[in-house]
Design an enzyme around this catalytic site. Structure first.
Site, PDB file in Angstrom:
ATOM      1  N   HIS A 118       0.862  -1.204   0.000  1.00 14.15           N
ATOM      2  CA  HIS A 118       0.000   0.000   0.000  1.00 14.15           C
ATOM      3  C   HIS A 118       0.885   1.236   0.000  1.00 14.15           C
ATOM      4  O   HIS A 118       1.470   1.594   1.022  1.00 14.15           O
ATOM      5  CB  HIS A 118      -0.904   0.010   1.245  1.00 14.15           C
ATOM      6  CG  HIS A 118      -1.818   1.204   1.319  1.00 14.15           C
ATOM      7  ND1 HIS A 118      -3.158   1.085   1.578  1.00 14.15           N
ATOM      8  CD2 HIS A 118      -1.590   2.539   1.173  1.00 14.15           C
ATOM      9  CE1 HIS A 118      -3.719   2.283   1.590  1.00 14.15           C
ATOM     10  NE2 HIS A 118      -2.784   3.185   1.354  1.00 14.15           N
ATOM     11  N   HIS A 161      -4.247  -0.371   6.250  1.00 17.62           N
ATOM     12  CA  HIS A 161      -3.714   0.456   7.348  1.00 17.62           C
ATOM     13  C   HIS A 161      -4.599   0.420   8.601  1.00 17.62           C
ATOM     14  O   HIS A 161      -5.154   1.445   9.004  1.00 17.62           O
ATOM     15  CB  HIS A 161      -3.456   1.894   6.904  1.00 17.62           C
ATOM     16  CG  HIS A 161      -4.488   2.508   5.990  1.00 17.62           C
ATOM     17  ND1 HIS A 161      -5.819   2.503   6.269  1.00 17.62           N
ATOM     18  CD2 HIS A 161      -4.363   3.126   4.787  1.00 17.62           C
ATOM     19  CE1 HIS A 161      -6.475   3.103   5.294  1.00 17.62           C
ATOM     20  NE2 HIS A 161      -5.613   3.485   4.382  1.00 17.62           N
ATOM     21  N   ASP A 179       1.584   2.749   3.519  1.00 13.45           N
ATOM     22  CA  ASP A 179       0.725   3.936   3.365  1.00 13.45           C
ATOM     23  C   ASP A 179       1.566   5.205   3.327  1.00 13.45           C
ATOM     24  O   ASP A 179       1.144   6.258   3.813  1.00 13.45           O
ATOM     25  CB  ASP A 179      -0.348   4.025   4.463  1.00 13.45           C
ATOM     26  CG  ASP A 179      -1.443   5.037   4.100  1.00 13.45           C
ATOM     27  OD1 ASP A 179      -1.577   5.367   2.910  1.00 13.45           O
ATOM     28  OD2 ASP A 179      -2.144   5.498   5.017  1.00 13.45           O
ATOM     29  N   LYS A 231      -9.789  -0.416  -5.218  1.00 17.29           N
ATOM     30  CA  LYS A 231      -9.751   0.268  -3.929  1.00 17.29           C
ATOM     31  C   LYS A 231     -11.092   0.927  -3.632  1.00 17.29           C
ATOM     32  O   LYS A 231     -11.608   1.686  -4.454  1.00 17.29           O
ATOM     33  CB  LYS A 231      -8.641   1.325  -3.975  1.00 17.29           C
ATOM     34  CG  LYS A 231      -8.528   2.176  -2.728  1.00 17.29           C
ATOM     35  CD  LYS A 231      -7.931   1.423  -1.551  1.00 17.29           C
ATOM     36  CE  LYS A 231      -8.012   2.198  -0.262  1.00 17.29           C
ATOM     37  NZ  LYS A 231      -6.743   2.622   0.272  1.00 17.29           N
ATOM     38  N   HIS A 261       1.414   5.429  -1.817  1.00 17.07           N
ATOM     39  CA  HIS A 261       0.983   6.536  -2.678  1.00 17.07           C
ATOM     40  C   HIS A 261       2.226   7.063  -3.388  1.00 17.07           C
ATOM     41  O   HIS A 261       3.098   7.651  -2.739  1.00 17.07           O
ATOM     42  CB  HIS A 261       0.338   7.648  -1.847  1.00 17.07           C
ATOM     43  CG  HIS A 261      -0.877   7.173  -1.112  1.00 17.07           C
ATOM     44  ND1 HIS A 261      -2.143   7.249  -1.636  1.00 17.07           N
ATOM     45  CD2 HIS A 261      -1.014   6.557   0.095  1.00 17.07           C
ATOM     46  CE1 HIS A 261      -3.012   6.725  -0.781  1.00 17.07           C
ATOM     47  NE2 HIS A 261      -2.347   6.290   0.282  1.00 17.07           N
ATOM     48  N   HIS A 303     -10.418   1.282   2.437  1.00 17.64           N
ATOM     49  CA  HIS A 303     -10.132   2.324   3.428  1.00 17.64           C
ATOM     50  C   HIS A 303     -11.280   2.238   4.431  1.00 17.64           C
ATOM     51  O   HIS A 303     -12.399   2.649   4.134  1.00 17.64           O
ATOM     52  CB  HIS A 303     -10.062   3.717   2.787  1.00 17.64           C
ATOM     53  CG  HIS A 303      -9.701   4.785   3.778  1.00 17.64           C
ATOM     54  ND1 HIS A 303      -8.475   5.410   3.805  1.00 17.64           N
ATOM     55  CD2 HIS A 303     -10.399   5.304   4.818  1.00 17.64           C
ATOM     56  CE1 HIS A 303      -8.443   6.273   4.810  1.00 17.64           C
ATOM     57  NE2 HIS A 303      -9.597   6.234   5.434  1.00 17.64           N
TER      58      HIS A 303
HETATM   59  C1  NCD Z   1      -3.459   9.334   2.005  1.00 21.23           C
HETATM   60  C2  NCD Z   1      -3.052  10.337   0.940  1.00 21.23           C
HETATM   61  O1  NCD Z   1      -2.505  11.393   1.273  1.00 21.23           O
HETATM   62  O2  NCD Z   1      -3.236  10.056  -0.249  1.00 21.23           O
HETATM   63  N1  NCD Z   1      -3.418   9.972   3.296  1.00 21.23           N
HETATM   64  C3  NCD Z   1      -3.306   9.356   4.487  1.00 21.23           C
HETATM   65  O3  NCD Z   1      -3.407  10.034   5.501  1.00 21.23           O
HETATM   66  N2  NCD Z   1      -3.066   8.060   4.584  1.00 21.23           N
HETATM   67  C4  NCD Z   1      -4.796   8.767   1.687  1.00 21.23           C
HETATM   68  C5  NCD Z   1      -5.141   7.536   2.512  1.00 21.23           C
HETATM   69  O4  NCD Z   1      -4.560   6.472   2.327  1.00 21.23           O
HETATM   70  O5  NCD Z   1      -6.012   7.642   3.377  1.00 21.23           O
HETATM   71 ZN    ZN Z   2      -3.200   5.195   1.767  1.00 24.06          ZN
END
Ligand code: NCD
Ligand code: ZN
Length: 351
Positions: free
Chosen positions: A15, A175, A248, A100, A17, A137
């Site tokens: 996971h 998460h 995450d 997702k 970003h 989520h």
């Molecule tokens: C994530 C993001 O910034 O894209 N932020 C976070 O606090 N984890 C989005 C997410 O996974 O909830």
């Molecule tokens: Zn995330």
């Protein structure tokens, strides 16, 4: 005996970003130098909602990371309008490995998310049929539910019914932040698993309020009380294959974090493996790190483990205060473990 180094099968991040454009170029290397594969979140702006979008995003990642030994695994962002045929096409065509579910308005770039799970039942039924995992989520968005209770309430209102109605659907509760989530996942069939981040293993909600408001400790789902952090640590080191690594890592520019309405997200990619190793050592479970980081996730997704290995060494690692315009997790702190590199760098695919 105190270990001075640790070599494990190369881990994967289930996971992350990776963002897009300039920020993709800034952050990709931190993930790609450590992890063999990563499940890439689709919450771009606009989100990755079609197979074409996912394939184009994968190309941009490959372009940006040229030469790296790293495989981006793509996901589709579910909306109220997602077509089951599109999802199946993406899966059969080898473009996506999961979908997702963001409840609408739950987190960063989730405004196009699902407003009511009832609307995506045909999509979920198709995913169950073809064997495509659902990543969740897990927070309700009702404003009358306390922010710290949103994960627990999600289990009761959304997740438990979903597991009951789609018993063969593979679900990753992403998460997880609560004992409630850990207990729920542990009690389900093998189809239900969870990822655990380094930050939720290391900080509780007090970290956001230490001597003043600390926006860099703010993410969603938000860190909870200590009792929950301890439950997460226990789950991570338990050896239960339902719990595996997902950072995450969610980078944001410092100006958007330190703001009157700061973004949720912790940028942990530069420290993730050092942080996990530190936690596992503190729990007396360094020998279980490899399963958590490199085996259990691959097993859940039905993929082989990576062929190459990652070396960690016990050496002080001081986390930079800043990386570009970002403040990483544990900025300025010193950890006992650092990533030394890949042990068999000739193995594995190259971008
Ligand atoms: C994530 C993001 O910034 O894209 N932020 C976070 O606090 N984890 C989005 C997410 O996974 O909830
Ligand atoms: Zn995330």
């Amino acid at each position: 005996m105190t270990e001075t180094s640790l070599t494990i099968r190369r881990p994967d991040d289930w996971h992350v970003h990776l963002r897009d454009g300039d920020r993709l170029a800034m952050v990709l290397g931190e993930t790609a130098r450590v992890f063999g594969r990563a499940i890439v979140m689709p919450n771009l702006s606009p989100p990755v909602t079609t197979v074409k979008d996912a394939a184009a995003y994968r190309n941009r990642i490959r372009q940006s990371g040229k030469g790296a030994r790293f495989v981006p695994l793509m996901t589709l962002y579910l909306t109220d309008a997602t077509d089951p045929d599109e999802v199946e096409k993406g899966f059969r065509g080898g473009v996506i490995v999961a979908c997702k579910l963001y409840p609408a308005h739950a987190t960063t770039n989730s405004e196009h998310g699902v407003t009511d799970v009832a609307r995506i039942r045909p999509v979920l039924a198709r995913m169950e049929k073809v064997g495509l995992p659902l990543l969740v989520h897990g927070e309700v968005t009702d404003t009358d539910v306390d922010v710290f209770d949103r994960e627990a309430v999600f289990i009761e209102r959304i997740l438990a019914p979903l597991v009951r109605d789609f018993p063969a659907l593979r679900i990753v509760f992403e998460h997880v932040t609560t004992k409630d989530a850990v207990d729920f996942v542990a009690a389900q069939a093998k189809t239900v698993a969870a990822t655990i981040t380094p930050h939720h293993l290391m900080i509780n909600r007090n970290a956001m309020f230490r001597g003043g408001f600390r926006p860099h400790a703010y993410c969603l789902p938000v860190a909870k009380r200590e009792v929950h952090r301890l439950a997460l640590r226990k789950a991570a080191v338990s050896g239960n294959p339902k719990f595996f690594l997902g950072t995450d890592s969610a980078p944001h520019a410092v100006a958007t974090k330190e703001s009157a309405c700061g973004c949720a997200g912790i940028y942990n990619a530069p420290v993730a493996m050092s942080a996990y190793a530190t936690v596992f050592e503190e729990e007396g479970a360094l020998d279980r790190l490899e399963n958590f980081a490199s085996h259990f996730g691959a097993e859940f997704y039905g993929m082989p483990v990576n062929e190459d290995s990652l070396m960690l060494e016990r050496a002080p690692f001081t986390v930079p205060e800043r990386i570009g315009d970002m403040v990483p997790f544990l900025a300025g702190e010193t950890l006992n473990w650092r990533v030394a590199g890949l042990a068999s760098p000739t193995k594995g695919p190259v971008l």
